[in-house]
Scaffold this active site. Structure first.
Site, mmCIF file in Angstrom:
data_model
loop_
_atom_site.group_PDB
_atom_site.id
_atom_site.type_symbol
_atom_site.label_atom_id
_atom_site.label_comp_id
_atom_site.label_asym_id
_atom_site.label_seq_id
_atom_site.Cartn_x
_atom_site.Cartn_y
_atom_site.Cartn_z
ATOM 1 N N HIS A 155 -4.011 -33.460 18.020
ATOM 2 C CA HIS A 155 -2.838 -34.229 18.452
ATOM 3 C C HIS A 155 -1.735 -33.304 18.933
ATOM 4 C CE1 HIS A 155 -4.610 -37.943 16.881
ATOM 5 N NE2 HIS A 155 -5.152 -37.124 15.991
ATOM 6 N N GLU A 207 -4.614 -6.752 15.004
ATOM 7 C CA GLU A 207 -4.189 -5.412 14.610
ATOM 8 C C GLU A 207 -5.372 -4.445 14.740
ATOM 9 O OE1 GLU A 207 -0.654 -4.957 11.663
ATOM 10 O OE2 GLU A 207 -2.384 -4.268 10.528
ATOM 11 N N GLU A 245 10.539 -4.579 4.584
ATOM 12 C CA GLU A 245 10.647 -5.974 4.147
ATOM 13 C C GLU A 245 10.348 -6.102 2.652
ATOM 14 O OE1 GLU A 245 8.973 -4.836 6.728
ATOM 15 O OE2 GLU A 245 9.027 -6.203 8.446
ATOM 16 N N LYS A 281 9.324 -0.687 14.330
ATOM 17 C CA LYS A 281 9.876 -0.309 13.016
ATOM 18 C C LYS A 281 10.876 0.825 13.179
ATOM 19 C CE LYS A 281 5.733 -0.965 10.104
ATOM 20 N NZ LYS A 281 4.786 -0.232 9.282
ATOM 21 N N LYS A 291 0.844 -1.195 0.000
ATOM 22 C CA LYS A 291 0.000 0.000 0.000
ATOM 23 C C LYS A 291 0.884 1.252 0.000
ATOM 24 C CE LYS A 291 -3.604 2.179 2.797
ATOM 25 N NZ LYS A 291 -4.514 2.054 3.925
ATOM 26 N N GLY A 302 -4.895 -2.124 5.174
ATOM 27 C CA GLY A 302 -4.066 -3.234 4.690
ATOM 28 C C GLY A 302 -4.688 -4.594 4.962
ATOM 29 N N ARG A 303 -5.161 -4.796 6.190
ATOM 30 C CA ARG A 303 -5.680 -6.123 6.562
ATOM 31 C C ARG A 303 -7.068 -6.401 5.983
ATOM 32 N NH1 ARG A 303 -4.838 -2.619 10.611
ATOM 33 N NH2 ARG A 303 -6.545 -1.934 11.952
HETATM 34 O O1 F6P Z 1 2.335 -4.230 9.941
HETATM 35 C C1 F6P Z 1 1.825 -2.975 9.697
HETATM 36 C C2 F6P Z 1 1.285 -2.799 8.317
HETATM 37 O O2 F6P Z 1 1.084 -1.437 8.122
HETATM 38 C C3 F6P Z 1 -0.003 -3.557 8.076
HETATM 39 O O3 F6P Z 1 -1.127 -2.938 8.564
HETATM 40 C C4 F6P Z 1 0.030 -3.692 6.609
HETATM 41 O O4 F6P Z 1 -0.860 -4.660 6.196
HETATM 42 C C5 F6P Z 1 1.476 -4.057 6.374
HETATM 43 O O5 F6P Z 1 2.171 -3.277 7.326
HETATM 44 C C6 F6P Z 1 2.023 -3.852 4.990
HETATM 45 O O6 F6P Z 1 2.003 -2.533 4.593
HETATM 46 P P1 F6P Z 1 2.199 -2.127 3.071
HETATM 47 O O7 F6P Z 1 1.115 -2.732 2.275
HETATM 48 O O8 F6P Z 1 2.142 -0.627 3.057
HETATM 49 O O9 F6P Z 1 3.554 -2.623 2.622
#
Ligand code: F6P
Length: 542
Positions: free
Chosen positions: A383, A352, A212, A511, A206, A266-267
């Site tokens: 199990h 979240e 990452e 972060k 987003k 995002g979620r």
């Molecule tokens: O972990 C925090 C967060 O902002 C989530 O809410 C989101 O889904 C994720 O990081 C990834 O963010 P982006 O889509 O901006 O890379």
């Protein structure tokens, strides 16, 4: 400050809970033969059996009062109508518009968002069809055989879960992979079996700034450029983002950027272009069925009375378990191997959203707030951790998901799956009394001290609540409805607790602190840390 009416509704629930705690579910079933029809509801092909919850008819009435006091219906309507209910980010919350298959206008700041939503869906369809029919190739003209989605959190978990869940619908000619972790092992292991000439990367972020995702995207870019040349990069990368500037800076043409908007959390984004890997895997028609299923659940959530409204009931029953009955975690147990990623996805959506310590006005939460969500598919979990569910000294409400028919039947496996699922909720509810244990041990030939020594170990207290969702089969439409059901139930809980379920400031501090530590690891100046962090850092550097 919590509204006085809500406080009173919670107080009434807690007072009522003191009486309910004295009753046993087994007795409740014995005394009320209508308990199953009384405490079941059905919508969108999903039967919700909540009769094994520790409730009476009065509980439901009190929960309806809480819903009225908390203004859930008004807040629900505000969400669907595009009001900026995410106050800390000054944003509307409109994942429901992404699956608004009736196409009725939805306005944000006086602007109908549906033309933009439909425009992106049309672009996704065109791209999906072209990759799947082989007309959109890589730089060498070879057909794309593998798609790698690079994203994390909401840009990974939702689509990853759906692709796995709908694997019977997947094209055998196009494999879809997911890389999320900044741990290079994730990227390394995924790329190992792939050919750059036939691989397409979807960079899903987003913000297009997430550490990452950008680290992995650059690694993938180098992998393609090294193998096929710098000029080939454009043919092997597309982006899904709200940040056109950063997408261009990365070297992806905005013609192949699939957009979405700040009102998509995002979620909650798998319904947007973040769902592109889903469409690539199962085809656009099936992706639309997923949206259809979710839209049907949205309509149900908007229109059904609370007592027959699945998301309302689930959210309110969870509030009851957490606030009145004292549970702090919920086990989410799909009896479906293809839902193995359902709980990880719901962990993000739930924890979240509602893992908050303050209410909308910034004052500390008074009631509840988000539970720990955990679990894994049955029968495997039986199990592993079900021992604690049955005999541990914490009561953990369980939620079972079960399909009547398997999409891949082999022998009598599915019948055994169903038998186990139903047996688990029955065992949790009934338990096994001392008399029953004694009778069983006696039948097995035991007696005297040896028998008595074993009794407490073989005792099951029972009275452990669960909810079961039963549906015909796990197809796209049903899956869409189930996910939407959970999204809305989480919203219902957040509204009762008066928290903002749509921000996530809690992920920021870690972060921020990672950045100076990274600088130190790569030769920058030392920062000031507590002794533990400094000691660990020194060990790593040595
Ligand atoms: O972990 C925090 C967060 O902002 C989530 O809410 C989101 O889904 C994720 O990081 C990834 O963010 P982006 O889509 O901006 O890379």
């Amino acid at each position: 400050m919590m509204d006085q009416r809500v406080t009173e509704a919670f107080d009434a629930l807690r007072a009522h809970a003191a009486g309910v705690k004295k009753q046993h579910l087994r007795t409740m079933f014995e005394q009320d033969h209508d308990r199953f029809p009384r405490f079941t509801a059905e919508a969108c092909g999903i039967l919700m059996d909540y009769s094994k919850s520790r409730i009476t008819s009065d509980t439901v009435k009190l929960l309806e009062k809480l819903a009225a006091a908390a203004g859930i219906e008004a807040r629900r309507d505000a969400m669907f109508e595009g009001e900026k209910i995410n106050t800390t980010e000054d944003r509307a919350v409109l994942h429901t518009a992404l699956r608004n298959r009736s196409n009725s206008p939805v306005e944000v700041d006086g602007q109908d968002v549906m033309p933009d939503v439909n425009g992106v869906l049309a672009a996704m369809e065109k791209f999906t069809d072209a990759v799947r029919d082989g007309s959109r190739t890589g730089s060498t003209g070879k057909r794309i055989t593998d798609v790698v989605n690079i994203g994390i959190g909401g840009s990974d978990l939702g689509p990853r879960m759906v692709v796995r869940a709908l694997s019977p619908d997947a094209s055998p000619e196009l494999r879809v992979h997911f890389v999320a972790n900044v741990d290079p092992a994730d990227m390394h292991d995924t790329l190992q079996a792939l050919d750059p000439a036939t691989t397409m990367f979807v960079i899903a972020s987003k913000t297009f700034t997430t550490m990452e995702t950008m680290t992995n995207a650059r690694a993938a870019r180098a992998w393609v450029a090294d193998a096929l040349g710098e000029a080939s990069v454009g043919a092997h990368f597309v982006a899904v983002s709200t940040n056109a500037k950063e997408v261009s800076a990365f070297g992806i043409s905005t013609d192949e950027m699939f957009g979405f908007w700040d009102w998509v959390g995002g979620r909650y984004s798998l319904w947007s272009a973040i769902g592109l890997p889903i469409a690539l895997s199962v085809g656009f028609a099936t992706f639309k069925e997923l949206l259809d299923g979710a839209h049907q659940m949205d309509r149900h959530f908007q229109t059904a009375p609370i007592g027959q409204n699945l998301p309302m009931l689930l959210g309110l029953l969870r509030v009851w378990e957490i606030d009145a009955m004292g549970s702090s975690s919920i086990a989410l147990l799909p009896y479906d191997q293809r839902l193995e990623l359902f709980t990880p996805h719901l962990q993000q959506v739930d924890m979240e959203s509602n893992g908050k310590g303050v209410m909308l006005d910034g004052s500390p939460v008074v009631f509840g707030s988000g539970p720990v969500i955990w679990g894994s598919p049955g029968t495997n979990g039986q199990h592993a951790f079900h021992q604690l569910l049955h005999q541990g000294n914490r009561i953990i409400p369980c939620e079972f998901l079960l399909a009547k028919t398997s999409r891949s039947p082999i022998g009598d496996g599915h019948q055994k799956l169903i038998a186990n699922c139903l047996a688990q909720s029955e065992a949790l509810m009934r338990g096994k009394t001392e008399d029953e244990v004694r009778a069983e041990l006696t039948r097995q030939g035991m007696s005297g001290e040896a028998l008595e020594a074993l009794v407490p170990h073989k005792l099951f207290t029972g009275n452990r609540p669960s909810i079961t969702f039963l549906y015909e089969k796990l197809d796209a439409r049903t899956l869409g409805a189930v996910i939407a059901l959970y999204e809305h139930a989480i919203f219902v809980q957040g509204t009762c607790w008066d928290v903002n379920s749509f921000d996530q400031w809690g992920v920021e501090l870690g972060k921020q602190l990672a950045l100076p530590i990274l600088e130190e690891l790569t030769g920058g100046k030392s920062g000031s840390h507590d002794a533990s962090t400094a000691g660990l850092l020194a060990r790593v550097k040595n």
